[in-house]
Design a protein around this motif. Sequence first.
Motif, mmCIF file in Angstrom:
data_model
loop_
_atom_site.group_PDB
_atom_site.id
_atom_site.type_symbol
_atom_site.label_atom_id
_atom_site.label_comp_id
_atom_site.label_asym_id
_atom_site.label_seq_id
_atom_site.Cartn_x
_atom_site.Cartn_y
_atom_site.Cartn_z
ATOM 1 N N ARG A 1 0.838 -1.208 0.000
ATOM 2 C CA ARG A 1 0.000 0.000 0.000
ATOM 3 C C ARG A 1 0.870 1.254 0.000
ATOM 4 O O ARG A 1 0.549 2.254 -0.660
ATOM 5 C CB ARG A 1 -0.930 -0.003 1.212
ATOM 6 N N LEU A 2 1.975 1.197 0.739
ATOM 7 C CA LEU A 2 2.879 2.346 0.775
ATOM 8 C C LEU A 2 3.452 2.616 -0.608
ATOM 9 O O LEU A 2 3.516 3.766 -1.044
ATOM 10 C CB LEU A 2 4.017 2.083 1.765
ATOM 11 N N ARG A 3 3.852 1.586 -1.295
ATOM 12 C CA ARG A 3 4.371 1.752 -2.656
ATOM 13 C C ARG A 3 3.330 2.411 -3.550
ATOM 14 O O ARG A 3 3.638 3.318 -4.324
ATOM 15 C CB ARG A 3 4.792 0.406 -3.235
ATOM 16 N N ALA A 4 2.088 1.958 -3.451
ATOM 17 C CA ALA A 4 1.023 2.546 -4.264
ATOM 18 C C ALA A 4 0.816 4.013 -3.902
ATOM 19 O O ALA A 4 0.581 4.851 -4.787
ATOM 20 C CB ALA A 4 -0.272 1.759 -4.068
ATOM 21 N N ASP A 5 0.912 4.330 -2.614
ATOM 22 C CA ASP A 5 0.773 5.725 -2.179
ATOM 23 C C ASP A 5 1.898 6.589 -2.753
ATOM 24 O O ASP A 5 1.663 7.736 -3.171
ATOM 25 C CB ASP A 5 0.789 5.802 -0.651
ATOM 26 N N ILE A 6 3.113 6.072 -2.770
ATOM 27 C CA ILE A 6 4.233 6.823 -3.340
ATOM 28 C C ILE A 6 3.985 7.092 -4.816
ATOM 29 O O ILE A 6 4.172 8.213 -5.308
ATOM 30 C CB ILE A 6 5.552 6.048 -3.157
ATOM 31 N N GLU A 7 3.541 6.062 -5.543
ATOM 32 C CA GLU A 7 3.290 6.224 -6.975
ATOM 33 C C GLU A 7 2.185 7.247 -7.219
ATOM 34 O O GLU A 7 2.263 8.045 -8.163
ATOM 35 C CB GLU A 7 2.946 4.879 -7.594
ATOM 36 N N ARG B 1 13.131 -2.126 4.262
ATOM 37 C CA ARG B 1 14.303 -2.955 3.962
ATOM 38 C C ARG B 1 13.945 -4.436 3.985
ATOM 39 O O ARG B 1 14.455 -5.225 3.179
ATOM 40 C CB ARG B 1 15.423 -2.671 4.953
ATOM 41 N N ARG B 2 13.080 -4.812 4.919
ATOM 42 C CA ARG B 2 12.706 -6.219 5.052
ATOM 43 C C ARG B 2 11.945 -6.706 3.826
ATOM 44 O O ARG B 2 12.132 -7.834 3.359
ATOM 45 C CB ARG B 2 11.838 -6.395 6.300
ATOM 46 N N VAL B 3 11.089 -5.856 3.258
ATOM 47 C CA VAL B 3 10.255 -6.264 2.136
ATOM 48 C C VAL B 3 10.912 -5.994 0.787
ATOM 49 O O VAL B 3 10.928 -6.858 -0.102
ATOM 50 C CB VAL B 3 8.877 -5.557 2.202
ATOM 51 N N PHE B 4 11.477 -4.791 0.618
ATOM 52 C CA PHE B 4 12.001 -4.403 -0.686
ATOM 53 C C PHE B 4 13.524 -4.493 -0.803
ATOM 54 O O PHE B 4 14.070 -4.388 -1.907
ATOM 55 C CB PHE B 4 11.585 -2.964 -1.016
ATOM 56 N N GLY B 5 14.220 -4.685 0.331
ATOM 57 C CA GLY B 5 15.665 -4.710 0.281
ATOM 58 C C GLY B 5 16.275 -3.354 -0.009
ATOM 59 O O GLY B 5 17.406 -3.254 -0.486
ATOM 60 N N LEU B 6 15.531 -2.273 0.277
ATOM 61 C CA LEU B 6 15.960 -0.902 0.015
ATOM 62 C C LEU B 6 15.643 -0.034 1.223
ATOM 63 O O LEU B 6 14.785 -0.377 2.038
ATOM 64 C CB LEU B 6 15.211 -0.326 -1.206
ATOM 65 N N SER B 7 16.318 1.102 1.320
ATOM 66 C CA SER B 7 15.918 2.095 2.311
ATOM 67 C C SER B 7 14.706 2.842 1.767
ATOM 68 O O SER B 7 14.433 2.802 0.559
ATOM 69 C CB SER B 7 17.061 3.082 2.558
ATOM 70 N N PRO B 8 13.950 3.549 2.602
ATOM 71 C CA PRO B 8 12.814 4.330 2.093
ATOM 72 C C PRO B 8 13.226 5.332 1.008
ATOM 73 O O PRO B 8 12.519 5.487 0.003
ATOM 74 C CB PRO B 8 12.284 5.034 3.347
ATOM 75 N N ARG B 9 14.365 6.021 1.197
ATOM 76 C CA ARG B 9 14.822 6.971 0.169
ATOM 77 C C ARG B 9 15.132 6.253 -1.141
ATOM 78 O O ARG B 9 14.816 6.757 -2.221
ATOM 79 C CB ARG B 9 16.069 7.716 0.660
ATOM 80 N N GLN B 10 15.759 5.094 -1.043
ATOM 81 C CA GLN B 10 16.077 4.330 -2.243
ATOM 82 C C GLN B 10 14.809 3.863 -2.953
ATOM 83 O O GLN B 10 14.752 3.854 -4.188
ATOM 84 C CB GLN B 10 16.946 3.123 -1.887
ATOM 85 N N LEU B 11 13.796 3.475 -2.174
ATOM 86 C CA LEU B 11 12.540 3.040 -2.776
ATOM 87 C C LEU B 11 11.900 4.174 -3.557
ATOM 88 O O LEU B 11 11.453 3.991 -4.692
ATOM 89 C CB LEU B 11 11.585 2.535 -1.688
#
Length: 254
Positions: free
Chosen positions: A151-157, A187-197
């Motif tokens: 859901r967070l990813r969708a919110d960012i998009e 990091r646990r789900v995407f293997g990235l930091s929030p800034r990197q995502l």
Amino acid sequence: MSNPPNGAARPEAKALLAALHPAMVALMDELSGVMFCAKDADGRYVLVNQVFVGRTRERSRRDVIGRRASDLFVPELAERYESQDARVRATEKPLRGELELIRHVGGAPGWFLTSKFPLHDEAGAYVGLVSVSQDLRSGDADDATIQAMARLRADIEDRLERGEVPSVADLAALAGCSPASLDRRVRRVFGLSPRQLVLRLRVDRAAHLLTSSTVPLADVATAAGFYDQPSFTRTFARLTGETPSSFRSRSRRA
């Protein structure tokens, strides 16, 4: 990746195979945590890797090639896959980062991020699609966390669509947690930091605009949340290995 004979002689399969680069196909067999498949315009599997076979009821590629999703998966999964395929074909746009719970026959379900890309022949006709599904290896993350991050990813998009680039504080507020907790979950789900995502999603948006439109580079930079075209070009080149203009030119030649 060897190509089993059953189903490979059909005209639809031959058209798809002609549109695929052999090196890319060979590389798919080297990936242990990624499901790969290529389907022709008739919706039949033409190429799959062993990871894909392991998520079906079958034991070998030979048993998969030439069949459709409905032959290999439970009805709910098959219907979703076919709906995704129809969307890619109808819109001529890739499907990116679709969160899916894929059940292993006789085993535990696993979370995957799926992306699908349409393929065309030299005349521009649709010949099928390729699909990759990345295993999120969610043993360290529970289902609720993974769904929250989807859901967070969708919110960012959505924010990027509105011309906003969310900060880490914005993301923490959206996720309803502290920045430190957010960092651990992302990091646990995407293997990235929030800034990197956020940066990856900005570059994904730019790449989509570069390949699907003739929007000027300066406008692509703005749409992807960059201050100006030079900063966009520097960042895009650093992350992709080529400038936005060369990326666009190559995609048109492909």
